[in-house]
Write an enzyme that holds these catalytic residues in place. Sequence first.
Site, PDB file in Angstrom:
ATOM      1  N   LYS A 198       0.860  -1.182   0.000  1.00  0.00           N
ATOM      2  CA  LYS A 198       0.000   0.000   0.000  1.00  0.00           C
ATOM      3  C   LYS A 198       0.894   1.228   0.000  1.00  0.00           C
ATOM      4  O   LYS A 198       1.678   1.455   0.935  1.00  0.00           O
ATOM      5  CB  LYS A 198      -0.911  -0.007   1.219  1.00  0.00           C
ATOM      6  CG  LYS A 198      -1.807   1.230   1.299  1.00  0.00           C
ATOM      7  CD  LYS A 198      -2.819   1.107   2.406  1.00  0.00           C
ATOM      8  CE  LYS A 198      -3.658   2.376   2.497  1.00  0.00           C
ATOM      9  NZ  LYS A 198      -4.623   2.309   3.595  1.00  0.00           N
ATOM     10  N   ARG A 208     -10.576  10.584   1.960  1.00  0.00           N
ATOM     11  CA  ARG A 208     -10.451  11.318   3.228  1.00  0.00           C
ATOM     12  C   ARG A 208     -11.729  12.116   3.494  1.00  0.00           C
ATOM     13  O   ARG A 208     -12.150  12.245   4.644  1.00  0.00           O
ATOM     14  CB  ARG A 208      -9.222  12.234   3.178  1.00  0.00           C
ATOM     15  CG  ARG A 208      -7.918  11.492   2.802  1.00  0.00           C
ATOM     16  CD  ARG A 208      -7.090  11.084   3.994  1.00  0.00           C
ATOM     17  NE  ARG A 208      -6.087  10.082   3.652  1.00  0.00           N
ATOM     18  CZ  ARG A 208      -4.817  10.311   3.316  1.00  0.00           C
ATOM     19  NH1 ARG A 208      -4.352  11.553   3.290  1.00  0.00           N
ATOM     20  NH2 ARG A 208      -4.002   9.326   3.020  1.00  0.00           N
ATOM     21  N   ARG A 219       1.058   9.909   5.438  1.00  0.00           N
ATOM     22  CA  ARG A 219       1.299   8.598   6.046  1.00  0.00           C
ATOM     23  C   ARG A 219       2.625   8.010   5.568  1.00  0.00           C
ATOM     24  O   ARG A 219       2.778   6.806   5.475  1.00  0.00           O
ATOM     25  CB  ARG A 219       0.174   7.640   5.660  1.00  0.00           C
ATOM     26  CG  ARG A 219      -1.226   8.131   5.960  1.00  0.00           C
ATOM     27  CD  ARG A 219      -2.203   6.968   5.920  1.00  0.00           C
ATOM     28  NE  ARG A 219      -3.597   7.363   5.836  1.00  0.00           N
ATOM     29  CZ  ARG A 219      -4.313   7.851   6.835  1.00  0.00           C
ATOM     30  NH1 ARG A 219      -3.749   8.047   8.011  1.00  0.00           N
ATOM     31  NH2 ARG A 219      -5.578   8.162   6.672  1.00  0.00           N
ATOM     32  N   GLU A 235       7.072  -6.534   0.696  1.00  0.00           N
ATOM     33  CA  GLU A 235       5.895  -6.481   1.581  1.00  0.00           C
ATOM     34  C   GLU A 235       4.923  -7.620   1.280  1.00  0.00           C
ATOM     35  O   GLU A 235       4.316  -8.190   2.185  1.00  0.00           O
ATOM     36  CB  GLU A 235       5.184  -5.130   1.442  1.00  0.00           C
ATOM     37  CG  GLU A 235       5.949  -3.960   2.063  1.00  0.00           C
ATOM     38  CD  GLU A 235       5.768  -3.887   3.578  1.00  0.00           C
ATOM     39  OE1 GLU A 235       5.187  -4.815   4.171  1.00  0.00           O
ATOM     40  OE2 GLU A 235       6.210  -2.888   4.176  1.00  0.00           O
ATOM     41  N   LYS A 250      -2.178  -1.505  -3.827  1.00  0.00           N
ATOM     42  CA  LYS A 250      -3.052  -0.339  -3.734  1.00  0.00           C
ATOM     43  C   LYS A 250      -2.230   0.939  -3.754  1.00  0.00           C
ATOM     44  O   LYS A 250      -1.225   0.995  -3.032  1.00  0.00           O
ATOM     45  CB  LYS A 250      -3.834  -0.438  -2.426  1.00  0.00           C
ATOM     46  CG  LYS A 250      -4.733   0.721  -2.128  1.00  0.00           C
ATOM     47  CD  LYS A 250      -5.353   0.518  -0.774  1.00  0.00           C
ATOM     48  CE  LYS A 250      -6.185   1.735  -0.431  1.00  0.00           C
ATOM     49  NZ  LYS A 250      -6.732   1.663   0.895  1.00  0.00           N
ATOM     50  N   SER A 276     -10.231   5.853  -4.458  1.00  0.00           N
ATOM     51  CA  SER A 276     -11.137   6.988  -4.622  1.00  0.00           C
ATOM     52  C   SER A 276     -10.670   7.993  -5.670  1.00  0.00           C
ATOM     53  O   SER A 276     -11.470   8.507  -6.455  1.00  0.00           O
ATOM     54  CB  SER A 276     -11.313   7.682  -3.276  1.00  0.00           C
ATOM     55  OG  SER A 276     -10.064   8.103  -2.746  1.00  0.00           O
ATOM     56  N   TYR A 315     -15.353   1.231  -6.803  1.00  0.00           N
ATOM     57  CA  TYR A 315     -16.615   1.899  -6.477  1.00  0.00           C
ATOM     58  C   TYR A 315     -17.650   1.728  -7.595  1.00  0.00           C
ATOM     59  O   TYR A 315     -18.807   2.068  -7.420  1.00  0.00           O
ATOM     60  CB  TYR A 315     -16.353   3.379  -6.172  1.00  0.00           C
ATOM     61  CG  TYR A 315     -15.440   3.544  -4.964  1.00  0.00           C
ATOM     62  CD1 TYR A 315     -15.949   3.409  -3.674  1.00  0.00           C
ATOM     63  CD2 TYR A 315     -14.065   3.767  -5.116  1.00  0.00           C
ATOM     64  CE1 TYR A 315     -15.122   3.517  -2.572  1.00  0.00           C
ATOM     65  CE2 TYR A 315     -13.226   3.880  -4.016  1.00  0.00           C
ATOM     66  CZ  TYR A 315     -13.762   3.750  -2.746  1.00  0.00           C
ATOM     67  OH  TYR A 315     -12.942   3.843  -1.656  1.00  0.00           O
TER      68      TYR A 315
HETATM   69  C1  PBG Z   1      -7.088   3.278   5.496  1.00  0.00           C
HETATM   70  C2  PBG Z   1      -7.582   3.283   4.100  1.00  0.00           C
HETATM   71  C3  PBG Z   1      -7.465   4.306   3.165  1.00  0.00           C
HETATM   72  C4  PBG Z   1      -8.089   3.851   2.005  1.00  0.00           C
HETATM   73  C5  PBG Z   1      -8.592   2.584   2.270  1.00  0.00           C
HETATM   74  N1  PBG Z   1      -8.237   2.233   3.572  1.00  0.00           N
HETATM   75  C6  PBG Z   1      -6.923   5.664   3.287  1.00  0.00           C
HETATM   76  C7  PBG Z   1      -5.500   5.897   3.511  1.00  0.00           C
HETATM   77  O1  PBG Z   1      -4.679   4.994   3.620  1.00  0.00           O
HETATM   78  O2  PBG Z   1      -5.182   7.075   3.635  1.00  0.00           O
HETATM   79  C8  PBG Z   1      -8.216   4.624   0.736  1.00  0.00           C
HETATM   80  C9  PBG Z   1      -9.218   4.082  -0.224  1.00  0.00           C
HETATM   81  C10 PBG Z   1      -9.530   5.019  -1.328  1.00  0.00           C
HETATM   82  O3  PBG Z   1      -8.890   6.053  -1.532  1.00  0.00           O
HETATM   83  O4  PBG Z   1     -10.491   4.709  -2.064  1.00  0.00           O
HETATM   84  N2  PBG Z   1      -8.090   2.827   6.380  1.00  0.00           N
END
Ligand code: PBG
Length: 325
Positions: A198, A208, A219, A235, A250, A276, A315
Amino acid sequence: MTDPLRIRPRRLRSTPAMRRLVAQTRLHPAELILPMFVREGATAPTPIGSMPGVNQHSIDSLKRAAVEAAEAGIGGVMLFGIPEKKDAVGSGATDPNGILNLATTALIDEVGDALVVQTDLCLDEFTDHGHCGVLDEHGRVDNDASLLRYRDMALAQAAAGSHLLGLSGMMDGQVAAVRETLDANGFTDTAILGYAAKYASAFYGPFREAVDSSLVGDRRTYQLDTGNRREGLREVALDVEEGADVVMVKPAMSFLDVLADAAAVSPVPVWAYQVSGEYAMIEAAAANGWIDRRRAVEESVLSIRRAGAEAILTYWAVELAGWLR
Ligand code: PBG
């Protein structure tokens, strides 16, 4: 030399029937997973501005949408909860009456036989600082203290009935810690999806908003640097070793190389999350009339499948499933 035009690849593209027959990648509704948001205290769905067509659900509207998803024949749903109150340790995540846990049980009752009901196992929706773990006295995300919270969160989600826990926090050792706690408490059948590779991506922006995140900053101390391909594989290998049943890459579209790497070596299924920002970009361009929406959606998901994902969180899962039938 033989006549080069004896070889004509275009023959196989000449008609829709021929193209269909020789298609090398196909999509099927069963390999699509719909991420869904449920908001504590909500009595009606609330649209998410940066994700047109996606809502924060109430428990009732969540159930209705999940029934629709089951009827569309998709493979599963991934639930995210938005609590009314957040605090430093993300108490809502481990509360059996917390929104995510209540919604999980409600969905299991409603569609649990037809869909794999999955839950996000991460603290960021529940913490007031918005990080995926708890902080130490210097304000840094404390890996090992966060693992203790993940263990408790895993128990709460498994007790609520979740079929598969999506470990998205990017703490070292999270898969091993959660597996150990689940097994020690009799939840040997609860599966683990490790968000193995990720990346610290700009494309989580709209999410967010979707979860009312309170994050300031980024992060980067726990999610991967976006330029690191080899580290993605490392990973993935670690999560497999720790007992992940499925691993994830991801975001999807900007990490198709990492996805292809993982698909080439992983002994467990490899999934990808079309996040997203990937969704928002296509929706925004389509709304402006700059691209053909349906073709762009289909091509984007197909490309993730082609790169090696065996299932895709998107989505568009339900709408796309409708087109595929
Ligand atoms: C963390 C999480 C995130 C997403 C899924 N799980 C946000 C992040 O890591 O900042 C993002 C998913 C998306 O953008 O559609 N719980």
